[in-house]
Design a protein around this motif. Structure first.
Motif, mmCIF file in Angstrom:
data_model
loop_
_atom_site.group_PDB
_atom_site.id
_atom_site.type_symbol
_atom_site.label_atom_id
_atom_site.label_comp_id
_atom_site.label_asym_id
_atom_site.label_seq_id
_atom_site.Cartn_x
_atom_site.Cartn_y
_atom_site.Cartn_z
ATOM 1 N N SER A 116 -16.368 -10.776 12.879
ATOM 2 C CA SER A 116 -15.417 -9.721 13.824
ATOM 3 C C SER A 116 -16.196 -9.561 15.022
ATOM 4 O O SER A 116 -15.487 -9.550 16.215
ATOM 5 N N ARG A 117 -17.319 -9.526 15.222
ATOM 6 C CA ARG A 117 -18.156 -9.160 16.588
ATOM 7 C C ARG A 117 -17.809 -10.466 17.315
ATOM 8 O O ARG A 117 -17.704 -10.548 18.571
ATOM 9 N N LEU A 118 -18.106 -11.468 16.645
ATOM 10 C CA LEU A 118 -17.605 -13.077 17.394
ATOM 11 C C LEU A 118 -16.477 -13.048 18.040
ATOM 12 O O LEU A 118 -15.934 -13.498 19.025
ATOM 13 N N GLU A 119 -15.366 -12.618 16.983
ATOM 14 C CA GLU A 119 -14.059 -12.661 17.527
ATOM 15 C C GLU A 119 -13.581 -11.670 18.888
ATOM 16 O O GLU A 119 -12.840 -11.939 19.934
ATOM 17 N N GLU A 120 -14.234 -10.467 18.666
ATOM 18 C CA GLU A 120 -14.086 -9.581 19.651
ATOM 19 C C GLU A 120 -14.662 -9.843 20.996
ATOM 20 O O GLU A 120 -14.214 -9.640 22.177
ATOM 21 N N ASN A 121 -15.730 -10.526 20.941
ATOM 22 C CA ASN A 121 -16.487 -10.885 22.270
ATOM 23 C C ASN A 121 -15.775 -12.303 22.778
ATOM 24 O O ASN A 121 -15.988 -12.598 23.995
ATOM 25 N N HIS A 122 -15.213 -13.334 21.995
ATOM 26 C CA HIS A 122 -14.822 -14.413 22.201
ATOM 27 C C HIS A 122 -13.404 -14.713 21.681
ATOM 28 O O HIS A 122 -13.220 -15.493 20.706
ATOM 29 N N PRO A 123 -12.343 -13.882 22.099
ATOM 30 C CA PRO A 123 -11.146 -13.715 21.261
ATOM 31 C C PRO A 123 -10.290 -14.979 21.279
ATOM 32 O O PRO A 123 -9.410 -15.253 20.586
#
Length: 398
Positions: A116-123
């Motif tokens: 979820s953090r990876l998606e938030e920072n790299h949508p």
């Protein structure tokens, strides 16, 4: 079998192996370097593809500087829940790490946090999917050995996909995940509930508003994703059906062989022939079981992984569209609200940069994901082809 028609309910969604160039393993040039035709026997073709695959793996191994293993699952029981902790071992030569080796323990929720953090920072980067929280055959006993091992392999593959990514592998969140003994303090640092709710509301508003005009290249990507999703889902379903039918076939064979053995005991003149048939049926049963195991352990996990990848791609496309929709909305507001022009101009400029960055990130990651997808599916199909040849040779010799 060849005389039967394909059911209409899924024949339209099956891979057209004569026309579809997505899976290039089926349309590869079969000429050698000197222009002479390559031997076209199944084993020769498989060996050629296997050689190329080994060369690619060797090249990757020579350039890799982050190695991750997920192993040693342990069950933990508390007063309110039961969960599995996995050991995550990391070895690296990267200078931003304080040590060359790390060992931490993580549960499934920790992997969810990382993703979820990876998606938030790299949508608009394609973050590899995690296995579902539950799988159908594991719903009743989701902590049995088979379920745990299947999940361990999927989590291991997830981290290795991330570690091989040219951008995601340098994420600070990945570094924390791999090195911090406790994640609780880091997990609390994420966006709060109201912030996440605000993002959700904006995303819904943007999707309702829609886009004025999506760039053609992203329209083509959208169409590709929908087509790929239909195809990979169809192949996955048909493969599951084949496995189910083969298991039923094996059950029948296991009842079939003893019948001939018992019959041989009462027919002295036919005993040799009947025992031969019983032995042949038994060998066929054994080889079919091996074939089922291979399909279940090699092909099905890869197919299902890319079923989930298709959903990930759809989500990435939606997030890209939302960024563009927000940019368009702010641009319209800027044109109609002259009094707020300066403030809105700054937002518009920032969103214009976000659109450009999002587009570039997705375009760059798209080609990379396609290459990985094709290699993964090619490897699974090659391995299955090898097993099919071995299976039919053994059946024929029996």
């Amino acid at each position: 079998m060849s005389g039967q028609s394909v059911p209409a309910d899924f024949s339209g969604n099956m891979l057209d192996l004569d026309e579809d160039d997505d899976l290039e393993v089926f349309s590869k040039n079969t000429s050698l370097a000197d222009g002479s035709p390559m031997p076209n026997s199944p084993s020769s073709m498989v060996n050629q593809y296997r050689l190329e695959e080994d060369e690619e793996e060797q090249l990757d191994a020579n350039t890799k500087d982050l190695f991750i293993d997920v192993d040693n699952p342990e069950s933990h029981v508390t007063a309110i829940e039961t969960f599995i902790m996995y050991r995550v071992l990391t070895k690296t030569t990267r200078s931003e790490f304080d040590s060359s080796e790390y060992e931490v323990r993580r549960r499934y929720q920790d992997f969810l946090w990382l993703r979820s953090r990876l998606e938030e920072n790299h949508p608009t980067l394609i973050v590899h999917p995690l296995p579902e929280k539950f799988v159908m055959k594991g719903m009743v006993e989701r902590f049995n050995d088979d379920f745990i091992e299947t999940r361990r392999k999927a989590l291991h593959r997830f981290l290795n996909k991330i570690s091989a990514h040219p951008i995601l592998s340098y994420s600070q969140h990945l570094k924390v995940f791999l090195t911090a003994q406790e994640l609780s303090s880091h997990r609390k640092q994420g966006p709060g509930f109201l912030s996440r709710m605000g993002e959700t509301v904006r995303a819904v508003a943007n999707s309702v508003r829609g886009l004025r005009s999506r760039p053609e290249e992203f329209t083509q990507m959208q169409e590709y994703v929908e087509d790929f999703s239909n195809k990979i889902c169809s192949v996955d379903k048909v493969t599951q059906r084949i496995i189910k039918e083969q298991r039923e076939y094996v059950d029948e064979l296991k009842q079939y062989s003893p019948t001939y053995t018992q019959w041989a005991g009462s027919e002295e003149e036919l005993a040799e022939s009947l025992n031969g048939v019983a032995s042949c049926v038994e060998r066929c049963s054994k080889e079919t079981e091996e074939q089922i195991y291979h399909l279940s352990e090699v092909l099905v996990p890869t197919l299902h992984e890319y079923v989930l990848c298709a959903e990930t791609l759809k989500a990435v496309m939606r997030r890209r569209d939302n960024i563009q929709a927000e940019f368009e909305a702010k641009s319209e507001a800027l044109a109609s609200r002259k009094a707020d022009q300066d403030a809105l101009q700054e937002e518009v400029d920032g969103l214009a940069d976000r659109v450009e960055l999002a587009n570039n990130a997705l375009k760059g990651d798209w080609a990379r994901w396609q290459n990985i997808m094709r290699n993964d599916l090619k490897s699974a199909f090659i391995s299955t082809a090898e097993k099919n040849m071995e299976y039919y040779e053994k059946i024929r010799s029996s």
